[in-house]
Design a protein around this motif. Structure first.
Motif, short mmCIF file in Angstrom:
data_model
loop_
_atom_site.label_atom_id
_atom_site.label_comp_id
_atom_site.label_asym_id
_atom_site.label_seq_id
_atom_site.Cartn_x
_atom_site.Cartn_y
_atom_site.Cartn_z
N VAL A 48 24.73 -3.31 48.84
CA VAL A 48 25.63 -3.09 49.98
C VAL A 48 24.81 -3.35 51.24
N SER A 49 25.12 -4.48 51.95
CA SER A 49 24.35 -4.88 53.14
C SER A 49 25.24 -4.79 54.36
N ASP A 50 24.61 -4.44 55.52
CA ASP A 50 25.36 -4.42 56.79
C ASP A 50 24.56 -5.17 57.85
N ASN A 51 25.17 -5.30 59.02
CA ASN A 51 24.55 -6.00 60.15
C ASN A 51 24.26 -5.01 61.27
N GLY A 52 23.78 -3.81 60.89
CA GLY A 52 23.54 -2.77 61.87
C GLY A 52 22.13 -2.81 62.43
N PRO A 53 21.78 -1.78 63.21
CA PRO A 53 20.46 -1.75 63.86
C PRO A 53 19.32 -1.44 62.91
N GLY A 54 19.61 -1.11 61.66
CA GLY A 54 18.55 -0.81 60.70
C GLY A 54 18.07 0.63 60.79
N THR A 76 18.84 3.72 39.50
CA THR A 76 17.94 3.75 40.66
C THR A 76 18.74 3.46 41.91
N ILE A 77 18.22 3.94 43.05
CA ILE A 77 18.81 3.63 44.34
C ILE A 77 17.66 3.42 45.32
N ALA A 78 17.73 2.36 46.11
CA ALA A 78 16.65 2.01 47.03
C ALA A 78 17.23 1.41 48.29
N MET A 79 16.43 1.47 49.36
CA MET A 79 16.88 0.99 50.67
C MET A 79 15.90 -0.06 51.18
N THR A 80 16.43 -1.10 51.82
CA THR A 80 15.62 -2.14 52.45
C THR A 80 16.08 -2.28 53.90
N SER A 81 15.14 -2.09 54.85
CA SER A 81 15.48 -2.24 56.26
C SER A 81 14.17 -2.43 57.04
N PRO A 82 14.10 -3.45 57.89
CA PRO A 82 15.10 -4.50 58.13
C PRO A 82 15.15 -5.50 56.99
N ARG A 96 28.90 -0.30 62.75
CA ARG A 96 30.19 -0.84 63.17
C ARG A 96 30.01 -1.98 64.16
N ALA A 97 29.01 -1.89 65.03
CA ALA A 97 28.82 -2.94 66.03
C ALA A 97 28.48 -4.29 65.39
N GLY A 98 27.91 -4.30 64.21
CA GLY A 98 27.57 -5.56 63.55
C GLY A 98 28.78 -6.31 63.04
N GLY A 99 29.84 -5.57 62.65
CA GLY A 99 31.11 -6.19 62.29
C GLY A 99 31.20 -6.73 60.88
N ARG A 100 30.12 -6.66 60.06
CA ARG A 100 30.18 -7.28 58.74
C ARG A 100 29.51 -6.39 57.70
N LEU A 107 22.95 -10.65 58.01
CA LEU A 107 24.34 -11.08 58.24
C LEU A 107 24.57 -11.49 59.67
N GLY A 108 23.55 -11.38 60.50
CA GLY A 108 23.68 -11.73 61.91
C GLY A 108 22.34 -11.58 62.60
N ALA A 109 22.41 -11.26 63.90
CA ALA A 109 21.18 -11.16 64.69
C ALA A 109 20.50 -9.81 64.51
#
Length: 542
Positions: A464-470, A512-518, A444-448, A525-527
Motif C-alpha cells: 500500500v503506497s501513497d504520495n504523502g510527506p513520508g 510480516t509487516i514493514a514500512m518504507t519511507s521515503p 491526502r495532499a498527494g492525491g494517489r 507516485l509523484g514529487a
C-alpha cells in the motif's frame, strides 16, 4: 551506657601518652625491616665491588705475566739474531736491518709494561699501601731490563764496534736479563696468588656478615609478627565476628576498646554503631508492625475493588454479547429484504446490492464483537484458512471506495491475479482497509494511493503506497507501537492504535509487516517522498 563509657573514655584520653599508635608501630617495624634490607643491599653492593676490583687486579696481573712472556720470546729472538749477525760478520746496514724490527717490538712491549704497571699502582690504592709500594718497586726491575736491552741495541747500531766487543754485550745482556725477568714474573705470580687468596678471605667475611644480617632480620621479623602483627590479627578477627553478628541483626556487641590505636577507635565506633542499629531496629520493627496493619487494610480494600472490577468486566462482556445478538435480528431482516429487492426490482438492484454489502460488512463487525466477548483474555480470536489474497484486496477496496472518492483521491489497483495464502481473510481485509484509511488521513495532499500484489520469500505480499510527506526514519519503528504517532501534520487525528493492531494481527498469522519511507525514486507516485507499507502472509504450499 554512660556509666560504662566513662572509664573507657578516660583510658582513651590518657593512653596516647604511654602507647604509640598502631600506625607508628607499623611504620617503625617497616623502617627496621627496610634498614635490614638496605644493609643487605649495601653488603651485596660493597662485596661485589670489592670482589670485582680484586678480580680485575688478578686479571691485570695475568695480563702482565703474558706480556713478560712475550718480552722473553722477543728478547730470545733478539739475542739469537744478534749473535748470528755478529758471528757472520755482517756489515752495519744489514745488521741494522735485521735487528731494527725486533728492537722496535721489544721497545713497544716495554712501553706497554710501563703503562700496565702505572695502572696497577693506581688500582692498588684499594688494596692497601703495601701492595701499592710492592708494585711500584717492580718498575725498577723493568727499568734495569730495559737499560740492558738499550745498551746492547745501541752497541749493535754503532759502526765502530768490533766482533769481540759485540759478543761481550750479548753475553752480558743474556746473563743479566733473565734474573731480572724471572724476578718480575715471580713477583707478579705472587701478587696474583695473593689477590686470589684475598678474594676467598673476602668471600668468607661477606658470608659471615650476610649470615649475621639474615639471623638479625629473622629475629626482627619474628618479634615484629609475634609482638605486633599477630595481636592485631586477633583483634581484627574480633571485629570480623562482630560485623558478622551485626549482619545477622544481633546488636548485643561489646568490643574491648581500651587501646587508643586505630583498631581501638574502630572498636569504639563499632560499639556505637551497634547501639544505634539496635535503637533503629526497634523503631523499624514498630513501623513494620504499623505498615503490616496498613497493608492488610489496603489489601482488603483492593480485594473488594477487584471483585467489583470483575463484575464490571463480566457485565461488559454480557453487554457486548447481548447487543450483538440484538443487532443480528434487524441485520438478518435487512439482508433478506435487500435480497428480495435485488430479485424483484431490476432497476433498483444496484442500490439493494449496496445495502446488502453494507449489511454483510456490519454483520462481520458484529462477529468480531462476539469473538471479543467470548474470549477469556479479551483478545481477538483469529481463525486461519486458505483464501485468495486478490479477493480480499478487492473487498478492502470496495469497503473504502466511498471514503476515497469523498477525499478526492485516486486509488490505483491493477487487476490482481489469484494468490492463495494462509490466514484470517476477515482480519486481513480490515488491516488493508485500515492502511488505506491511514493513507487517506496522512497523505491526502498527494492525491494517489496504489495497491500492488506480489510474492517473494514464501510470502504473498500486499503493498500500500501513497504520495504523502513520508515518515521520519526515527519514527518508523515507533508507529507500530501502541498509542504512538508520527510527527506529520495529521497526527492529532485518531488514537494511534491502527498500525499496532495491524502488526499484532499479521504477526499472529505468521506474517510480516514493514514500512518504507521515503520511497525509491522509481517507486514514487509523484514529487512527494511517499510511504509504502508491505503486509505479507505465508503462501499456501499444499
Amino acid at each position: 551506657m554512660s556509666t560504662q563509657d566513662s572509664p573507657l573514655h578516660n583510658d582513651s584520653s590518657s593512653a596516647p601518652r604511654r602507647i604509640l599508635s598502631l600506625r607508628a608501630r607499623l611504620g617503625l617495624g617497616a623502617l627496621l625491616l627496610g634498614l635490614a634490607a638496605l644493609a643487605t643491599t649495601a653488603l651485596i653492593v660493597i662485596g661485589m665491588d670489592s670482589v670485582s676490583a680484586r678480580i680485575d687486579a688478578a686479571l691485570a696481573a695475568e695480563k702482565r705475566i703474558e706480556r713478560y712472556s712475550v718480552l722473553s720470546t722477543q728478547v730470545s729472538t733478539f739475542i739469537v739474531v744478534a749473535a748470528e749477525a755478529n758471528q757472520s760478520g755482517l756489515p752495519m746496514d744489514e745488521r741494522t736491518a735485521r735487528l731494527e724490527s725486533i728492537a722496535a717490538g721489544i721497545t713497544r712491549t716495554f712501553g706497554l709494561l710501563r703503562q700496565d704497571l702505572e695502572a696497577a699502582v693506581a688500582e692498588a690504592r684499594a688494596l692497601g699501601l703495601d701492595e701499592q709500594s710492592r708494585r711500584a718497586t717492580q718498575s725498577i726491575g723493568i727499568a734495569r731490563m730495559e737499560a740492558l736491552f738499550l745498551s746492547t741495541r745501541d752497541a749493535f747500531l754503532t759502526p765502530a764496534a768490533d766482533r769481540e766487543r759485540l759478543q761481550g754485550y750479548i753475553d752480558v745482556f743474556a746473563m743479566g736479563f733473565d734474573p731480572h725477568l724471572n724476578g718480575v714474573i715471580t713477583a707478579e705470580v705472587r701478587a696474583r696468588d695473593a689477590i686470589l687468596s684475598g678474594i676467598e678471605d673476602l668471600r668468607l667475611r661477606l658470608t659471615r656478615i650476610a649470615f649475621g644480617i639474615a639471623v638479625a632480620t629473622l629475629l626482627l621479623m619474628t618479634g615484629f609478627y609475634l609482638g605486633l602483627v599477630r595481636p592485631q590479627f586477633s583483634r581484627l578477627n574480633q571485629l570480623r565476628d562482630a560485623t558478622r553478628q551485626i549482619g545477622q541483626e544481633d546488636f548485643a556487641i561489646i568490643l574491648p576498646d581500651r587501646q587508643p590505636d586505630e583498631i581501638g577507635q574502630l572498636f569504639t565506633e563499632t560499639n556505637r554503631m551497634a547501639r544505634a542499629l539496635a535503637h533503629r531496629k526497634a523503631a523499624v520493627d514498630q513501623e513494620w508492625s504499623r505498615l503490616n496493619a496498613t497493608i492488610a487494610e489496603r489489601t482488603e480494600a483492593l480485594r473488594a475493588a477487584n471483585a467489583e472490577l470483575a463484575q464490571t468486566d463480566e457485565n461488559r462482556r454480557r453487554f457486548f454479547a447481548d447487543i450483538s445478538h440484538e443487532l443480528r435480528t434487524p441485520l438478518t431482516v435487512i439482508l433478506m429484504e435487500a435480497q428480495l429487492g435485488i430479485q424483484g426490482f431490476a432497476e433498483a438492484a444496484p442500490s439493494f446490492e449496496t445495502i446488502r454489502n453494507r449489511a454483510l460488512r456490519l454483520n462481520r463487525r458484529i462477529d468480531d464483537l462476539l469473538r471479543i466477548a467470548r474470549s477469556e483474555t479479551g483478545q481477538l480470536a483469529l481463525s486461519a484458512s486458505v483464501f485468495d489474497l486478490a479477493e480480499v484486496l478487492r473487498d478492502a477496496v470496495e469497503e473504502t471506495r466511498a471514503e476515497v472518492q469523498s477525499a478526492g483521491m485516486v486509488l490505483e489497483l491493477a487487476p490482481p491475479a489469484p494468490l492463495a495464502v494462509v490466514g484470517d481473510p476477515n482480519w486481513l481485509r480490515q488491516v488493508v482497509a485500515g492502511l488505506i484509511r491511514n493513507a487517506l488521513r496522512h497523505a491526502r495532499a498527494g492525491g494517489r494511493i496504489r495497491l500492488v500484489i506480489d510474492r517473494a520469500g514464501g510470502m504473498g505480499r500486499v503493498h500500500v503506497s501513497d504520495n504523502g510527506p513520508g515518515i521520519a526514519p526515527d519514527d518508523q519503528d515507533a508507529v507500530f507501537e501502541r498509542f504512538a504517532q508520527g510527527r506529520s501534520s495529521a497526527k492529532a487525528e485518531g488514537f494511534g492504535i491502527g498500525l499496532a493492531l495491524a502488526k499484532w494481527v499479521v504477526e499472529q498469522q505468521g506474517g510480516t509487516i514493514a514500512m518504507t519511507s521515503p520511497l525509491p525514486r522509481v517507486d514514487t507516485l509523484g514529487a512527494a517522498p511517499g510511504t509504502k507499507v508491505t503486509v505479507g502472509l505465508p503462501l499456501d504450499i499444499a
